[in-house]
Design a protein around this motif. Structure first.
Motif, PDB file in Angstrom:
ATOM      1  N   VAL B 115       0.843  -1.202   0.000  1.00 46.34           N
ATOM      2  CA  VAL B 115       0.000   0.000   0.000  1.00 46.34           C
ATOM      3  C   VAL B 115       0.875   1.247   0.000  1.00 46.34           C
ATOM      4  CG1 VAL B 115      -1.962  -1.108   1.124  1.00 46.34           C
ATOM      5  CG2 VAL B 115      -0.173  -0.062   2.531  1.00 46.34           C
ATOM      6  N   ASP B 116       0.294   2.338  -0.459  1.00 50.00           N
ATOM      7  CA  ASP B 116       1.032   3.596  -0.615  1.00 50.00           C
ATOM      8  C   ASP B 116       1.284   4.225   0.754  1.00 50.00           C
ATOM      9  OD1 ASP B 116       2.060   6.027  -1.220  1.00 50.00           O
ATOM     10  OD2 ASP B 116       0.319   6.758  -2.341  1.00 50.00           O
ATOM     11  N   ILE B 117       2.443   3.923   1.310  1.00 46.34           N
ATOM     12  CA  ILE B 117       2.717   4.414   2.653  1.00 46.34           C
ATOM     13  C   ILE B 117       3.094   5.894   2.639  1.00 46.34           C
ATOM     14  CG2 ILE B 117       5.202   3.971   2.861  1.00 46.34           C
ATOM     15  CD1 ILE B 117       2.364   3.133   5.361  1.00 46.34           C
ATOM     16  N   LEU B 118       3.271   6.477   1.446  1.00 47.18           N
ATOM     17  CA  LEU B 118       3.514   7.918   1.362  1.00 47.18           C
ATOM     18  C   LEU B 118       2.217   8.688   1.565  1.00 47.18           C
ATOM     19  CD1 LEU B 118       5.871   7.993  -1.776  1.00 47.18           C
ATOM     20  CD2 LEU B 118       6.459   7.624   0.627  1.00 47.18           C
ATOM     21  N   ASP B 119       1.090   7.988   1.482  1.00 46.07           N
ATOM     22  CA  ASP B 119      -0.216   8.620   1.616  1.00 46.07           C
ATOM     23  C   ASP B 119      -1.137   7.633   2.348  1.00 46.07           C
ATOM     24  OD1 ASP B 119      -2.727   9.691   1.397  1.00 46.07           O
ATOM     25  OD2 ASP B 119      -2.633  10.047  -0.774  1.00 46.07           O
ATOM     26  N   PRO B 120      -1.163   7.680   3.676  1.00 45.08           N
ATOM     27  CA  PRO B 120      -1.920   6.692   4.444  1.00 45.08           C
ATOM     28  C   PRO B 120      -3.396   6.582   4.054  1.00 45.08           C
ATOM     29  CG  PRO B 120      -0.439   7.876   5.887  1.00 45.08           C
ATOM     30  CD  PRO B 120      -0.372   8.573   4.559  1.00 45.08           C
ATOM     31  N   ALA B 121      -4.006   7.695   3.675  1.00 43.07           N
ATOM     32  CA  ALA B 121      -5.415   7.631   3.278  1.00 43.07           C
ATOM     33  C   ALA B 121      -5.572   6.783   2.020  1.00 43.07           C
ATOM     34  CB  ALA B 121      -5.973   9.042   3.049  1.00 43.07           C
ATOM     35  N   GLU B 122      -4.662   6.982   1.077  1.00 44.28           N
ATOM     36  CA  GLU B 122      -4.682   6.174  -0.141  1.00 44.28           C
ATOM     37  C   GLU B 122      -4.370   4.711   0.186  1.00 44.28           C
ATOM     38  OE1 GLU B 122      -5.594   6.313  -3.172  1.00 44.28           O
ATOM     39  OE2 GLU B 122      -4.690   4.387  -3.732  1.00 44.28           O
ATOM     40  N   ALA B 123      -3.498   4.510   1.144  1.00 45.31           N
ATOM     41  CA  ALA B 123      -3.153   3.145   1.557  1.00 45.31           C
ATOM     42  C   ALA B 123      -4.390   2.407   2.042  1.00 45.31           C
ATOM     43  CB  ALA B 123      -2.089   3.184   2.650  1.00 45.31           C
ATOM     44  N   VAL B 124      -5.208   3.092   2.812  1.00 46.69           N
ATOM     45  CA  VAL B 124      -6.432   2.465   3.334  1.00 46.69           C
ATOM     46  C   VAL B 124      -7.386   2.149   2.185  1.00 46.69           C
ATOM     47  CG1 VAL B 124      -8.477   2.863   4.747  1.00 46.69           C
ATOM     48  CG2 VAL B 124      -6.214   3.514   5.610  1.00 46.69           C
ATOM     49  N   ARG B 125      -7.487   3.069   1.231  1.00 52.71           N
ATOM     50  CA  ARG B 125      -8.378   2.824   0.073  1.00 52.71           C
ATOM     51  C   ARG B 125      -7.934   1.585  -0.697  1.00 52.71           C
ATOM     52  NH1 ARG B 125      -8.621   8.539  -0.084  1.00 52.71           N
ATOM     53  NH2 ARG B 125      -6.823   8.728  -1.476  1.00 52.71           N
ATOM     54  N   GLU B 126      -6.631   1.445  -0.893  1.00 55.47           N
ATOM     55  CA  GLU B 126      -6.126   0.278  -1.624  1.00 55.47           C
ATOM     56  C   GLU B 126      -6.370  -1.011  -0.840  1.00 55.47           C
ATOM     57  OE1 GLU B 126      -5.299  -0.319  -4.507  1.00 55.47           O
ATOM     58  OE2 GLU B 126      -4.043  -2.114  -4.519  1.00 55.47           O
ATOM     59  N   LEU B 127      -6.209  -0.915   0.461  1.00 55.55           N
ATOM     60  CA  LEU B 127      -6.435  -2.103   1.290  1.00 55.55           C
ATOM     61  C   LEU B 127      -7.908  -2.510   1.244  1.00 55.55           C
ATOM     62  CD1 LEU B 127      -4.545  -3.870   2.824  1.00 55.55           C
ATOM     63  CD2 LEU B 127      -4.920  -2.479   4.871  1.00 55.55           C
ATOM     64  N   GLU B 128      -8.775  -1.528   1.223  1.00 54.07           N
ATOM     65  CA  GLU B 128     -10.205  -1.834   1.110  1.00 54.07           C
ATOM     66  C   GLU B 128     -10.520  -2.440  -0.258  1.00 54.07           C
ATOM     67  OE1 GLU B 128     -11.816   1.632   4.189  1.00 54.07           O
ATOM     68  OE2 GLU B 128     -11.881   1.977   2.016  1.00 54.07           O
ATOM     69  N   ARG B 129      -9.810  -1.974  -1.281  1.00 52.93           N
ATOM     70  CA  ARG B 129     -10.038  -2.501  -2.634  1.00 52.93           C
ATOM     71  C   ARG B 129      -9.629  -3.972  -2.735  1.00 52.93           C
ATOM     72  NH1 ARG B 129      -7.550  -3.436  -7.677  1.00 52.93           N
ATOM     73  NH2 ARG B 129      -5.461  -3.160  -6.787  1.00 52.93           N
ATOM     74  N   VAL B 130      -8.444  -4.289  -2.217  1.00 54.57           N
ATOM     75  CA  VAL B 130      -7.932  -5.645  -2.400  1.00 54.57           C
ATOM     76  C   VAL B 130      -8.384  -6.604  -1.300  1.00 54.57           C
ATOM     77  CG1 VAL B 130      -5.912  -4.824  -3.657  1.00 54.57           C
ATOM     78  CG2 VAL B 130      -5.755  -5.173  -1.176  1.00 54.57           C
ATOM     79  N   GLY B 131      -8.816  -6.035  -0.171  1.00 62.74           N
ATOM     80  CA  GLY B 131      -9.111  -6.873   0.991  1.00 62.74           C
ATOM     81  C   GLY B 131     -10.132  -7.955   0.743  1.00 62.74           C
ATOM     82  N   GLY B 132     -11.203  -7.613   0.101  1.00 59.54           N
ATOM     83  CA  GLY B 132     -12.248  -8.606  -0.120  1.00 59.54           C
ATOM     84  C   GLY B 132     -12.095  -9.356  -1.427  1.00 59.54           C
ATOM     85  N   ARG B 133     -11.068  -9.007  -2.175  1.00 56.40           N
ATOM     86  CA  ARG B 133     -10.944  -9.533  -3.525  1.00 56.40           C
ATOM     87  C   ARG B 133      -9.848 -10.593  -3.653  1.00 56.40           C
ATOM     88  NH1 ARG B 133     -10.241  -5.111  -8.252  1.00 56.40           N
ATOM     89  NH2 ARG B 133     -12.009  -4.289  -7.098  1.00 56.40           N
ATOM     90  N   TYR B 134      -8.754 -10.378  -2.947  1.00 59.86           N
ATOM     91  CA  TYR B 134      -7.575 -11.240  -3.103  1.00 59.86           C
ATOM     92  C   TYR B 134      -7.253 -11.977  -1.799  1.00 59.86           C
ATOM     93  CZ  TYR B 134      -6.776  -8.323  -7.254  1.00 59.86           C
ATOM     94  OH  TYR B 134      -6.902  -7.659  -8.442  1.00 59.86           O
ATOM     95  N   PRO B 135      -6.453 -13.062  -1.906  1.00 62.16           N
ATOM     96  CA  PRO B 135      -6.053 -13.799  -0.689  1.00 62.16           C
ATOM     97  C   PRO B 135      -4.958 -13.052   0.072  1.00 62.16           C
ATOM     98  CG  PRO B 135      -5.019 -14.798  -2.600  1.00 62.16           C
ATOM     99  CD  PRO B 135      -5.921 -13.711  -3.135  1.00 62.16           C
ATOM    100  N   ILE B 136      -5.373 -12.041   0.811  1.00 59.44           N
ATOM    101  CA  ILE B 136      -4.418 -11.206   1.544  1.00 59.44           C
ATOM    102  C   ILE B 136      -4.001 -11.922   2.830  1.00 59.44           C
ATOM    103  CG2 ILE B 136      -4.006  -8.965   2.634  1.00 59.44           C
ATOM    104  CD1 ILE B 136      -4.542  -8.808  -0.345  1.00 59.44           C
ATOM    105  N   GLY B 137      -2.692 -12.034   3.037  1.00 57.54           N
ATOM    106  CA  GLY B 137      -2.187 -12.647   4.263  1.00 57.54           C
ATOM    107  C   GLY B 137      -1.483 -11.672   5.167  1.00 57.54           C
ATOM    108  N   ALA B 138      -1.192 -10.472   4.649  1.00 53.87           N
ATOM    109  CA  ALA B 138      -0.486  -9.459   5.442  1.00 53.87           C
ATOM    110  C   ALA B 138      -0.465  -8.162   4.646  1.00 53.87           C
ATOM    111  CB  ALA B 138       0.944  -9.904   5.756  1.00 53.87           C
ATOM    112  N   VAL B 139       0.023  -7.104   5.280  1.00 58.77           N
ATOM    113  CA  VAL B 139       0.179  -5.811   4.613  1.00 58.77           C
ATOM    114  C   VAL B 139       1.613  -5.343   4.806  1.00 58.77           C
ATOM    115  CG1 VAL B 139      -0.619  -3.432   4.464  1.00 58.77           C
ATOM    116  CG2 VAL B 139      -2.215  -5.229   5.150  1.00 58.77           C
ATOM    117  N   LEU B 140       2.266  -4.994   3.712  1.00 61.81           N
ATOM    118  CA  LEU B 140       3.646  -4.519   3.786  1.00 61.81           C
ATOM    119  C   LEU B 140       3.658  -3.036   4.158  1.00 61.81           C
ATOM    120  CD1 LEU B 140       6.688  -5.177   3.212  1.00 61.81           C
ATOM    121  CD2 LEU B 140       6.284  -4.295   0.896  1.00 61.81           C
ATOM    122  N   VAL B 141       4.338  -2.711   5.247  1.00 66.27           N
ATOM    123  CA  VAL B 141       4.465  -1.312   5.664  1.00 66.27           C
ATOM    124  C   VAL B 141       5.951  -0.984   5.810  1.00 66.27           C
ATOM    125  CG1 VAL B 141       4.010   0.374   7.478  1.00 66.27           C
ATOM    126  CG2 VAL B 141       2.227  -1.233   6.806  1.00 66.27           C
TER     127      VAL B 141
END
Lengths: 138, 307
Positions: B115-141
């Protein structure tokens, strides 16, 4: 060993919000006074034996949420001068549960303008101290 | 060692940004094609001679059964030294889509979302986008150079990860101490990979200390941070020191309701290839004996997989 009350001085000997070190039968004891409440505890920090009578006496900050500082326990806390460990002088417990070690404390009473501390010591030492009573408050 | 046969550190890399073009809007493809921007990974990966098989992977010559593997897009860990947050957002989305496509080809493969750690708000949006769609096992920060992980800057991302029920992965990028904006090292700027590799654990150490003392694990009690590829032998002496300082300076962090060791046991894991050795019955070192019972180690082989 017997438990006896010992007079350690007139109230005027103990400044408000301050510490006074006394010796009872070869034992170093610190008397703390917060307003008109008195506490007594050993002069030896349970951590590494620092002289607590040289420590900071007063309040502390209590556990709260992250980034929150809550003022509390005024006159109940002694901070070790060496490593800053904090002890509740009324219970002997560490502040914040940082250790299971306990600070030995002693009962204190004020009677007729004098301060008395109850300690356990060998009978010969107690006799030498001329305790005011044996096992009972004066 | 905990983790249930999961390899938490399979390095997922691409040869170039062009490999991500199928997932990148045309205008951005052109933008990348005229720039000299490159996705870099010079931190090394072990050779996996059976990357497509879930039967075994070879690390240090030792076969290890891994029932599940977590793809970690290590090139994205260098995001902390990038300057363009819009570019970072595009690359994160593309890398996530590409990883998801790759992961779908194998059994037992999950992905560490970037996720875009330069922009935390955008990071959350991306996590919401992929969260229910892909087999997410962790988030790289990737920790930013001047903002340690205990800073509120990261709270939105941590909160989103907790909501998703996945841990945070913190992984070296190779930029530690070497690039402006990257995590700093106690030795200052480094002039060799040798020196960086020797002291890069300091980044994990300082960020871990900051996470504990800041009360982040009090704020997010379900938060789990996995430090992957940083080793682990530095942890026991560091935590011994941390415990000592906590007793002395509890006053400055009164919100800590547990000892640092308890936060380590409850909220932190260390994924490293060295965990293989403890698993294989090698006599534990004195350092390892210190934390017997805490069991914070996870398997993280650092095996490479090119997408």
């Amino acid at each position: 060993m017997s438990t006896t009350w010992h007079r350690v001085g007139d109230i005027s000997r103990f400044p408000k919000n301050g510490l006074v070190r006394v010796t009872l039968g070869g034992r170093n004891v610190v008397v703390a006074r917060h307003e008109d409440r008195f506490y007594a505890f050993t002069d030896t920090c349970p951590h590494q034996s620092a002289p607590l009578g040289c420590g900071d006496y007063g309040p502390t900050v209590l556990p709260g949420g992250p980034d929150e500082f809550q003022y509390g326990l005024p006159g109940r806390v002694i901070r070790c001068p060496w490593h800053k460990w904090e002890w509740d002088v009324s219970t002997g417990r560490s502040i914040g549960g940082t250790t299971k070690k306990r600070l030995p404390t002693y009962p204190v009473e004020v009677r007729s303008g004098s301060v008395y501390i109850k300690v356990r010591m060998a009978p010969e030492a107690a006799r030498a101290m001329n305790p005011v009573d044996s096992g009972e408050a004066p | 060692m905990t983790g249930g046969g999961v390899d938490y550190d399979v390095h997922f890399t691409v040869d170039s940004v062009a490999d991500l073009f199928p997932y990148i809007p045309e205008a951005w493809q052109y933008r990348f094609s005229i720039s000299d921007f490159q996705l870099v990974w010079d931190g090394g990966s072990l050779v996996d001679d059976a990357a497509s098989s879930r039967a075994s992977i070879r690390a240090g010559g030792t076969p290890v059964a891994a029932e599940e593997r977590l793809l970690v897009p290590v090139q994205m860990a260098r995001m902390s030294v990038w300057s363009d947050h819009a570019m970072a957002a595009v690359l994160c989305s593309a890398m996530n889509d590409h990883m998801a496509t790759t992961a779908s080809r194998y059994d037992g493969m999950r992905m560490c979302a970037t996720v875009d750690i330069l922009d935390p708000a955008e990071a959350v949006r991306e996590l919401e986008r992929v969260g229910g769609r892909y087999p997410i096992g962790a988030v790289l920060v990737p920790p930013r150079g001047t903002i340690l992980l205990g800073d509120p800057y990261y709270h939105p991302v941590f909160e989103a990860a907790v909501d998703l029920g996945v841990p945070i992965i913190v992984h070296p990028s190779g930029a530690e101490g070497a690039y402006f904006g990257g995590p700093t090292l106690g030795v200052g700027p480094v002039r060799s990979s040798y020196l960086r590799g020797t002291v890069q654990y300091q980044v994990a150490e300082s960020n871990l200390f900051d996470l504990v003392f800041s009360g982040t694990f009090e704020r997010y009690r379900q938060l789990c941070i996995i430090f992957a590829h940083w080793g682990y032998r530095w942890v026991p002496p560091a935590f011994w020191r941390m415990e000592s300082e906590w007793r002395a300076f509890r006053l400055e962090a009164p919100w800590l309701t547990r000892s640092p060791w308890e936060y380590l046991a409850g909220n932190v894991r260390l994924a490293c290839a060295e965990a293989l050795h403890t698993e294989q019955g090698v006599e534990p070192s004195p350092y390892e004996r210190v934390w017997e019972g805490l069991d914070p180690l996870l398997l993280g082989t650092g095996v490479g997989l090119e997408g």
